[in-house]
Design an enzyme around this catalytic site. Sequence first.
Site, PDB file in Angstrom:
ATOM      1  N   HIS A 150       0.843  -1.200   0.000  1.00  0.00           N
ATOM      2  CA  HIS A 150       0.000   0.000   0.000  1.00  0.00           C
ATOM      3  C   HIS A 150       0.877   1.250   0.000  1.00  0.00           C
ATOM      4  O   HIS A 150       1.986   1.244   0.550  1.00  0.00           O
ATOM      5  CB  HIS A 150      -0.914   0.006   1.221  1.00  0.00           C
ATOM      6  CG  HIS A 150      -1.985  -1.037   1.182  1.00  0.00           C
ATOM      7  ND1 HIS A 150      -3.134  -0.899   0.451  1.00  0.00           N
ATOM      8  CD2 HIS A 150      -2.061  -2.252   1.779  1.00  0.00           C
ATOM      9  CE1 HIS A 150      -3.893  -1.964   0.604  1.00  0.00           C
ATOM     10  NE2 HIS A 150      -3.261  -2.814   1.396  1.00  0.00           N
ATOM     11  N   THR A 197      15.456  -2.292  -0.113  1.00  0.00           N
ATOM     12  CA  THR A 197      14.464  -1.361  -0.650  1.00  0.00           C
ATOM     13  C   THR A 197      14.846  -0.813  -2.022  1.00  0.00           C
ATOM     14  O   THR A 197      14.010  -0.218  -2.700  1.00  0.00           O
ATOM     15  CB  THR A 197      14.288  -0.169   0.308  1.00  0.00           C
ATOM     16  OG1 THR A 197      15.537   0.522   0.440  1.00  0.00           O
ATOM     17  CG2 THR A 197      13.836  -0.644   1.675  1.00  0.00           C
ATOM     18  N   LYS A 198      16.127  -1.015  -2.415  1.00  0.00           N
ATOM     19  CA  LYS A 198      16.602  -0.526  -3.713  1.00  0.00           C
ATOM     20  C   LYS A 198      17.366  -1.639  -4.423  1.00  0.00           C
ATOM     21  O   LYS A 198      17.698  -2.661  -3.835  1.00  0.00           O
ATOM     22  CB  LYS A 198      17.498   0.695  -3.518  1.00  0.00           C
ATOM     23  CG  LYS A 198      16.790   1.880  -2.881  1.00  0.00           C
ATOM     24  CD  LYS A 198      17.731   3.069  -2.724  1.00  0.00           C
ATOM     25  CE  LYS A 198      17.017   4.257  -2.087  1.00  0.00           C
ATOM     26  NZ  LYS A 198      17.928   5.417  -1.910  1.00  0.00           N
TER      27      LYS A 198
END
Length: 233
Positions: A150, A197-198
């Site tokens: 989300h 996250t990357k």
Amino acid sequence: MIIWVVIAVYVSIWMLQIAICILLTQVREKKKYRNSQEVFAADKTKDQVGRKRYKMVTAFVNGIEKWTIIRVSKIPSHIIRNTIYKHIFKMKLGKETVIYGGVLFRSPSKISIGKGTVIGDRCELDGRGGLFIGEHCNLSSEAHIWTAQHDSQGEYFDYVKSPVVIGNRCWISSNTVILPGVHVGDGAVLAAGAVLTKDAAPYSIYGGVPAKKIGERNKNLNYCFDGSHDWFI
């Protein structure tokens, strides 16, 4: 003889549950969400009622599928589990792929796992946004890969999804998390407990929360997993 009868009954029960899941999945695919103007040509009230019914049916079918996948993951046979994943849930599995017990899949038909890759016990793999795992990778116990989430800044807490791609001969260690949209290069390593996250560069080692590059890996990797695994788990 009694043991084989018990096993046969056990498998038959799970196959019946799977058959029900297939039937419900077929119904869901035949009734995929269409254009609201075509489906509900009536007034706004009918449109809202139709949407609620669709959400209820979708939630029911998704629940049955997830419930069935959980029980399939507990069947004490790699051959039976992989056969069900591949031919019933339409997951794309390469040769000599090993999936240990307790693995939870979301939208398995959108997951592709390459030749010789090993998925450890109690991993959670999310295929809703598309998940592509290369050859001869090792996902240790309780690795989590997400392709949908989300939007925390969205006005309506929007649902967003983005594919995750993992290259060949990667090692995703235990208790790790990979978030949507991440690309993991060939030979990369994600240390235990890290949250990626990357994108991860090829042949690099990442660790921490959020994960950062902490080292380099040997680029001359020639190992191949041959599908060997412990029985019954």
